[in-house]
Design a protein around this motif. Structure first.
Motif, PDB file in Angstrom:
ATOM      1  N   MET A  36      51.230  95.075  62.274  1.00  0.00           N
ATOM      2  CA  MET A  36      51.375  93.843  62.111  1.00  0.00           C
ATOM      3  C   MET A  36      52.562  93.318  62.959  1.00  0.00           C
ATOM      4  N   GLU A  37      51.974  92.206  63.263  1.00  0.00           N
ATOM      5  CA  GLU A  37      52.914  91.139  64.259  1.00  0.00           C
ATOM      6  C   GLU A  37      54.072  90.677  63.460  1.00  0.00           C
ATOM      7  N   VAL A  38      55.266  90.614  64.230  1.00  0.00           N
ATOM      8  CA  VAL A  38      56.319  89.933  63.735  1.00  0.00           C
ATOM      9  C   VAL A  38      56.618  88.806  64.638  1.00  0.00           C
ATOM     10  N   ILE A  39      56.800  87.614  64.237  1.00  0.00           N
ATOM     11  CA  ILE A  39      57.007  86.155  64.899  1.00  0.00           C
ATOM     12  C   ILE A  39      58.532  85.893  64.599  1.00  0.00           C
ATOM     13  N   ASN A  40      59.252  85.878  65.693  1.00  0.00           N
ATOM     14  CA  ASN A  40      60.568  85.398  65.467  1.00  0.00           C
ATOM     15  C   ASN A  40      60.771  83.794  65.380  1.00  0.00           C
ATOM     16  N   PHE A  41      61.696  83.090  64.852  1.00  0.00           N
ATOM     17  CA  PHE A  41      61.701  81.740  64.691  1.00  0.00           C
ATOM     18  C   PHE A  41      63.460  81.265  64.752  1.00  0.00           C
ATOM     19  N   LYS A  42      63.407  80.046  65.011  1.00  0.00           N
ATOM     20  CA  LYS A  42      64.890  79.622  64.971  1.00  0.00           C
ATOM     21  C   LYS A  42      65.300  79.143  63.536  1.00  0.00           C
ATOM     22  N   LYS A  43      66.454  79.730  63.141  1.00  0.00           N
ATOM     23  CA  LYS A  43      66.979  79.550  61.949  1.00  0.00           C
ATOM     24  C   LYS A  43      67.080  77.884  61.507  1.00  0.00           C
ATOM     25  N   SER A  44      67.718  77.057  62.717  1.00  0.00           N
ATOM     26  CA  SER A  44      68.016  75.843  62.262  1.00  0.00           C
ATOM     27  C   SER A  44      67.089  74.776  63.222  1.00  0.00           C
ATOM     28  N   GLY A  45      65.812  75.561  63.397  1.00  0.00           N
ATOM     29  CA  GLY A  45      64.860  74.521  64.352  1.00  0.00           C
ATOM     30  C   GLY A  45      63.851  73.811  63.370  1.00  0.00           C
ATOM     31  N   ASP A  46      62.965  73.284  63.945  1.00  0.00           N
ATOM     32  CA  ASP A  46      61.932  72.446  63.218  1.00  0.00           C
ATOM     33  C   ASP A  46      60.908  73.284  62.204  1.00  0.00           C
ATOM     34  N   ARG A  73      49.269  86.200  55.433  1.00  0.00           N
ATOM     35  CA  ARG A  73      48.122  86.925  55.367  1.00  0.00           C
ATOM     36  C   ARG A  73      46.783  86.147  55.489  1.00  0.00           C
ATOM     37  N   LEU A  74      45.993  86.446  56.603  1.00  0.00           N
ATOM     38  CA  LEU A  74      44.696  85.778  56.968  1.00  0.00           C
ATOM     39  C   LEU A  74      43.569  86.470  56.448  1.00  0.00           C
ATOM     40  N   SER A  75      42.832  85.942  55.615  1.00  0.00           N
ATOM     41  CA  SER A  75      41.459  86.655  55.502  1.00  0.00           C
ATOM     42  C   SER A  75      40.514  85.703  55.842  1.00  0.00           C
ATOM     43  N   ALA A  76      39.360  86.296  56.495  1.00  0.00           N
ATOM     44  CA  ALA A  76      38.119  85.169  56.988  1.00  0.00           C
ATOM     45  C   ALA A  76      36.846  86.233  56.683  1.00  0.00           C
ATOM     46  N   ASP A  77      35.934  85.505  56.468  1.00  0.00           N
ATOM     47  CA  ASP A  77      34.601  85.903  56.163  1.00  0.00           C
ATOM     48  C   ASP A  77      33.862  85.132  57.233  1.00  0.00           C
ATOM     49  N   PHE A  78      32.837  85.681  57.998  1.00  0.00           N
ATOM     50  CA  PHE A  78      32.279  84.949  58.909  1.00  0.00           C
ATOM     51  C   PHE A  78      30.743  85.442  59.167  1.00  0.00           C
ATOM     52  N   TYR A  79      30.073  84.572  59.974  1.00  0.00           N
ATOM     53  CA  TYR A  79      28.859  85.287  60.763  1.00  0.00           C
ATOM     54  C   TYR A  79      28.309  84.648  61.949  1.00  0.00           C
ATOM     55  N   MET A  88      39.270  85.026  66.818  1.00  0.00           N
ATOM     56  CA  MET A  88      39.988  84.014  65.995  1.00  0.00           C
ATOM     57  C   MET A  88      41.180  84.562  65.602  1.00  0.00           C
ATOM     58  N   GLY A  89      42.005  83.627  64.811  1.00  0.00           N
ATOM     59  CA  GLY A  89      43.381  84.003  64.099  1.00  0.00           C
ATOM     60  C   GLY A  89      44.249  82.881  64.133  1.00  0.00           C
ATOM     61  N   LEU A  90      45.598  83.216  63.945  1.00  0.00           N
ATOM     62  CA  LEU A  90      46.741  82.233  63.725  1.00  0.00           C
ATOM     63  C   LEU A  90      47.425  81.780  64.924  1.00  0.00           C
ATOM     64  N   GLU A  91      47.602  80.483  65.072  1.00  0.00           N
ATOM     65  CA  GLU A  91      48.448  80.009  65.861  1.00  0.00           C
ATOM     66  C   GLU A  91      49.855  79.585  65.092  1.00  0.00           C
ATOM     67  N   LEU A 103      40.989  90.816  58.411  1.00  0.00           N
ATOM     68  CA  LEU A 103      42.342  90.807  57.650  1.00  0.00           C
ATOM     69  C   LEU A 103      43.474  90.955  58.729  1.00  0.00           C
ATOM     70  N   LEU A 104      44.513  89.940  58.627  1.00  0.00           N
ATOM     71  CA  LEU A 104      45.580  89.882  59.647  1.00  0.00           C
ATOM     72  C   LEU A 104      46.778  89.664  58.879  1.00  0.00           C
ATOM     73  N   PHE A 105      47.885  90.307  59.321  1.00  0.00           N
ATOM     74  CA  PHE A 105      49.401  90.120  58.667  1.00  0.00           C
ATOM     75  C   PHE A 105      50.195  89.499  59.690  1.00  0.00           C
ATOM     76  N   VAL A 106      51.175  88.774  59.368  1.00  0.00           N
ATOM     77  CA  VAL A 106      52.310  88.429  60.344  1.00  0.00           C
ATOM     78  C   VAL A 106      53.271  88.354  59.547  1.00  0.00           C
ATOM     79  N   GLN A 107      54.328  88.867  59.908  1.00  0.00           N
ATOM     80  CA  GLN A 107      55.736  88.597  59.201  1.00  0.00           C
ATOM     81  C   GLN A 107      56.631  87.480  60.108  1.00  0.00           C
ATOM     82  N   LEU A 108      57.251  86.765  59.365  1.00  0.00           N
ATOM     83  CA  LEU A 108      58.064  85.703  60.048  1.00  0.00           C
ATOM     84  C   LEU A 108      59.393  86.273  59.997  1.00  0.00           C
ATOM     85  N   LYS A 109      60.024  86.199  61.022  1.00  0.00           N
ATOM     86  CA  LYS A 109      61.660  86.765  61.090  1.00  0.00           C
ATOM     87  C   LYS A 109      62.618  85.681  61.816  1.00  0.00           C
ATOM     88  N   ILE A 110      63.571  85.522  61.248  1.00  0.00           N
ATOM     89  CA  ILE A 110      64.583  84.709  62.010  1.00  0.00           C
ATOM     90  C   ILE A 110      65.117  85.658  63.252  1.00  0.00           C
TER      91      ILE A 110
END
Length: 125
Positions: free
Chosen positions: A1-11, A71-77, A89-92, A117-124
């Motif tokens: 699982m990916e962890v994405i850090n973000f700014k607490k007081s940001g946009d 959580r991203l779930s995608a079905d495709f062909y 494919m994925g999430l920006e 199936l893709l998981f991303v945890q958001l963290k300050i």
């Protein structure tokens, strides 16, 4: 699982579904869950068969998203296997206009239905 850090007081945070490689038809579902819970804070869905933007703002205030799970779930062909044999494919994940990270799944493209199936945890941080 990916962890994405973000700014607490940001946009505000924004998530965008992206197909980087492959000629394919995709239907996707994005779920934002509370910390340590299956309870949905927000859900987003779409496909790549129209011109509608596949970008969604996450709830504010931005610091409420700390330790929430995307959580991203995608079905495709594949639509043209002669032209395209691989997919990406994925999430920006953005904070304001700043791209924090592109989290992706890649693989071989087939004519039969496939899924990711893709998981991303958001963290300050």
């Amino acid at each position: 699982m990916e962890v994405i850090n973000f700014k607490k007081s940001g946009d505000p945070l924004r998530v965008k579904f992206v197909v980087k490689n492959g000629v394919l038809a995709v239907a996707y579902w994005i779920k934002l869950s509370e910390k340590n819970s299956n309870n949905a804070v927000a859900t987003y869905d779409g496909d790549n068969q129209n011109t509608e933007d596949d970008s969604y703002y996450l709830p504010t205030p931005v610091d409420d998203n700390d330790e929430r799970l995307l959580r991203l779930s995608a079905d495709f062909y594949g639509l043209d296997l002669e032209l395209s044999k691989k997919y990406s494919m994925g999430l920006e994940i953005y904070q304001g206009d700043n791209l924090l990270k592109f989290v992706e799944k890649t693989g071989d493209l087939g004519a039969d239905a496939q899924s990711i199936l893709l998981f991303v945890q958001l963290k300050i941080g």
